[in-house]
Scaffold this active site. Structure first.
Site, PDB file in Angstrom:
ATOM      1  N   TYR A 143      73.290  33.813 -74.555  1.00 21.45           N
ATOM      2  CA  TYR A 143      74.051  33.674 -73.321  1.00 21.45           C
ATOM      3  C   TYR A 143      74.949  34.883 -73.071  1.00 21.45           C
ATOM      4  O   TYR A 143      75.267  35.196 -71.934  1.00 21.45           O
ATOM      5  CB  TYR A 143      74.930  32.428 -73.373  1.00 21.45           C
ATOM      6  CG  TYR A 143      74.275  31.166 -72.893  1.00 21.45           C
ATOM      7  CD1 TYR A 143      73.132  30.679 -73.510  1.00 21.45           C
ATOM      8  CD2 TYR A 143      74.815  30.454 -71.818  1.00 21.45           C
ATOM      9  CE1 TYR A 143      72.544  29.506 -73.082  1.00 21.45           C
ATOM     10  CE2 TYR A 143      74.223  29.290 -71.389  1.00 21.45           C
ATOM     11  CZ  TYR A 143      73.094  28.816 -72.016  1.00 21.45           C
ATOM     12  OH  TYR A 143      72.513  27.658 -71.581  1.00 21.45           O
ATOM     13  N   LYS A 192      65.529  28.408 -85.841  1.00 24.00           N
ATOM     14  CA  LYS A 192      64.115  28.791 -85.782  1.00 24.00           C
ATOM     15  C   LYS A 192      63.925  29.878 -86.833  1.00 24.00           C
ATOM     16  O   LYS A 192      63.486  31.009 -86.532  1.00 24.00           O
ATOM     17  CB  LYS A 192      63.772  29.259 -84.356  1.00 24.00           C
ATOM     18  CG  LYS A 192      62.292  29.498 -84.100  1.00 24.00           C
ATOM     19  CD  LYS A 192      61.456  28.224 -84.037  1.00 24.00           C
ATOM     20  CE  LYS A 192      59.977  28.577 -83.937  1.00 24.00           C
ATOM     21  NZ  LYS A 192      59.098  27.401 -84.028  1.00 24.00           N
ATOM     22  N   ASP A 224      61.876  23.208 -82.747  1.00 26.00           N
ATOM     23  CA  ASP A 224      60.753  22.480 -82.128  1.00 26.00           C
ATOM     24  C   ASP A 224      60.597  21.099 -82.759  1.00 26.00           C
ATOM     25  O   ASP A 224      60.414  20.095 -82.066  1.00 26.00           O
ATOM     26  CB  ASP A 224      59.447  23.296 -82.209  1.00 26.00           C
ATOM     27  CG  ASP A 224      59.158  23.861 -83.588  1.00 26.00           C
ATOM     28  OD1 ASP A 224      60.037  23.838 -84.476  1.00 26.00           O
ATOM     29  OD2 ASP A 224      58.018  24.339 -83.794  1.00 26.00           O
ATOM     30  N   ASP A 248      72.050  23.954 -75.737  1.00 28.05           N
ATOM     31  CA  ASP A 248      71.932  23.652 -74.310  1.00 28.05           C
ATOM     32  C   ASP A 248      70.731  22.734 -74.084  1.00 28.05           C
ATOM     33  O   ASP A 248      70.815  21.709 -73.403  1.00 28.05           O
ATOM     34  CB  ASP A 248      71.762  24.954 -73.531  1.00 28.05           C
ATOM     35  CG  ASP A 248      71.582  24.716 -72.044  1.00 28.05           C
ATOM     36  OD1 ASP A 248      72.370  23.939 -71.480  1.00 28.05           O
ATOM     37  OD2 ASP A 248      70.652  25.300 -71.456  1.00 28.05           O
ATOM     38  N   ASP A 252      70.686  18.273 -73.509  1.00 27.38           N
ATOM     39  CA  ASP A 252      70.122  17.586 -72.337  1.00 27.38           C
ATOM     40  C   ASP A 252      69.124  16.521 -72.781  1.00 27.38           C
ATOM     41  O   ASP A 252      69.093  15.407 -72.253  1.00 27.38           O
ATOM     42  CB  ASP A 252      69.403  18.574 -71.399  1.00 27.38           C
ATOM     43  CG  ASP A 252      70.297  19.043 -70.264  1.00 27.38           C
ATOM     44  OD1 ASP A 252      71.525  19.100 -70.463  1.00 27.38           O
ATOM     45  OD2 ASP A 252      69.769  19.359 -69.178  1.00 27.38           O
TER      46      ASP A 252
HETATM   47  C1  IPM Z   1      75.644  23.295 -69.668  1.00 28.77           C
HETATM   48  C2  IPM Z   1      75.036  23.928 -68.447  1.00 28.77           C
HETATM   49  C3  IPM Z   1      75.465  25.387 -68.402  1.00 28.77           C
HETATM   50  C4  IPM Z   1      74.943  26.052 -69.660  1.00 28.77           C
HETATM   51  C5  IPM Z   1      75.039  26.150 -67.154  1.00 28.77           C
HETATM   52  C6  IPM Z   1      75.513  25.456 -65.904  1.00 28.77           C
HETATM   53  C7  IPM Z   1      75.505  27.576 -67.189  1.00 28.77           C
HETATM   54  O1  IPM Z   1      73.655  23.788 -68.462  1.00 28.77           O
HETATM   55  O2  IPM Z   1      76.894  23.244 -69.757  1.00 28.77           O
HETATM   56  O3  IPM Z   1      74.896  22.838 -70.512  1.00 28.77           O
HETATM   57  O4  IPM Z   1      73.779  26.458 -69.706  1.00 28.77           O
HETATM   58  O5  IPM Z   1      75.691  26.161 -70.628  1.00 28.77           O
HETATM   59 MG    MG Z   2      72.932  22.606 -70.061  1.00 29.46          MG
END
Ligand code: IPM
Ligand code: MG
Length: 361
Positions: A143, A192, A224, A248, A252
């Site tokens: 990032y 990884k 993975d 990240d 999710d």
């Molecule tokens: C998160 C989001 C952010 C990230 C984006 C909006 C930049 O997806 O907080 O997980 O990738 O960190």
């Molecule tokens: Mg995110």
């Protein structure tokens, strides 16, 4: 009476609506537990671009640095999607993480018993005990590494760089071990290392730091495989520690297991008690202004704020208990089921605040 200063970054879309409800809950917790909170608003994300031309104005950084904690709604919206990368609302979010040194991102993903049937996993797989805490490194890795556009073999090309220093790995890993010590004492480091040199350094460092925490059971998993194990048997995980990009993605995935992205909070922590707290869901521009958004992830983020930045652990537990209780009585549209009362954003905030009486926690 102890007074705390909180900066509110309401942001875009449903951000202002959900932050408003979290403030109600914080105020009620302050009243019951005998402290006071003063709030200051600052701009971040799309609204900051519209009003100042920048996703992260300097005044916002100054205000946040002078505060005890920051509560964020959400950033982003269609009107800013065409802007170049460094001027998008997301750049404001990355900027504030870096400016405040928020290297440790805690993302709990757990099953709320009344919402168990909302999980996309079969009940025998999800079990009733899924309770995972993802500790994501937040200010390093790909990032923040070097990136650019180049030419290769006569073609346009682009690159991003994953780079971690040993001190960056050590500090996030120590954070993860410490939180694991307060939970079920299991830590899984995800990398990884079969391919990436940065992951090999990550793994070596984890193994070395682990010697400081002999009471925590450590395991390693390739990313993975971890993505697969999360849907195969989520109950095997307690705390997961991983890099910015892997965290990240996996967070999710883990959030979806609980079936209700509108429920999950997060904390971004630094070396001091200053932290930033936000729901993990986005700004949901389609829902904005209708009073139907679910404020519970923001309210639970406020509970994390009470615990990690203000040290008000009893108040924090009371807010979490009030949320559990509220779910038995009423639901916003996103998690509504037959037999429950359907309530608006504001009604949900009122309900949770009203359940905070300090009698249980
Ligand atoms: C998160 C989001 C952010 C990230 C984006 C909006 C930049 O997806 O907080 O997980 O990738 O960190
Ligand atoms: Mg995110």
């Amino acid at each position: 009476m102890k007074n705390y200063r909180i900066v509110l970054l309401k942001g875009d879309g449903i951000g202002p609506e959900i932050v408003k409800e979290a403030v109600k809950v914080l105020d009620q917790a302050a009243k019951v537990y005998g402290f006071s909170i003063s709030y200051e608003e600052a701009l971040l994300g799309g609204i900051a671009i519209t009003q100042t031309g920048k996703p992260l104005p300097e005044e916002t950084v100054t205000a946040c640095k002078a505060s005890d904690a920051v509560l964020l709604g959400a950033v982003g919206g269609y009107q800013w999607d065409q802007l170049p990368g460094s001027l998008r609302p997301e750049a404001g979010l990355l900027g504030i993480r870096a400016a405040l040194g928020l290297y440790a991102n805690l993302r709990p993903a757990r099953i709320f018993a009344p919402l168990r049937s909302a999980s996309p996993l079969r009940e025998n797989i999800i079990g009733d005990a899924m309770d995972i805490l993802i500790v994501r490194e937040l200010t390093g890795g790909i990032y923040f590494g070097q990136r650019g556009r180049v030419e290769k073999n006569g073609a346009s090309a682009a690159y991003d760089t994953e780079l971690y220093t040993v001190p960056e790995i050590e500090r996030i890993v120590r954070t993860a071990f410490r939180v694991a010590q307060k939970r079920r004492k299991m830590l899984c480091s995800v990398d990884k290392a079969n391919v990436l040199e940065s992951s090999r350094l990550w793994r070596e460092t984890v193994i070395r730091v682990a010697k400081e925490f002999p009471d925590v059971e450590l395991s390693h998993m390739y990313v993975d495989n971890a993505a697969m194990q999360l849907v195969r048997n989520p109950g095997q995980f307690d705390v997961i520690v991983t890099s910015n990009l892997f965290g990240d993605i996996l967070s999710d995935e883990a959030s979806m297991l609980s079936g209700s992205i509108g429920m999950l909070p997060s904390a971004s922590l630094s070396d001091s008690t200053l932290g930033l707290y936000e729901p993990i869901h986005g700004s949901a521009p389609d829902l904005a202004g209708q009073g139907i958004a679910n404020p519970l992830a923001t309210i639970l983020s406020a509970a994390m704020l009470l615990k990690y930045s203000l040290g008000q652990e009893r108040a924090s537990r009371e807010v979490e208990r009030a949320v559990d209780q509220a779910l038995l009585k009423a639901r916003t549209a996103d998690i509504w089921e037959e037999g429950c009362e359907r309530v608006s954003t504001a009604q949900m905030g009122n309900l949770v605040a009203g359940l905070i009486d300090g009698k249980t926690a």
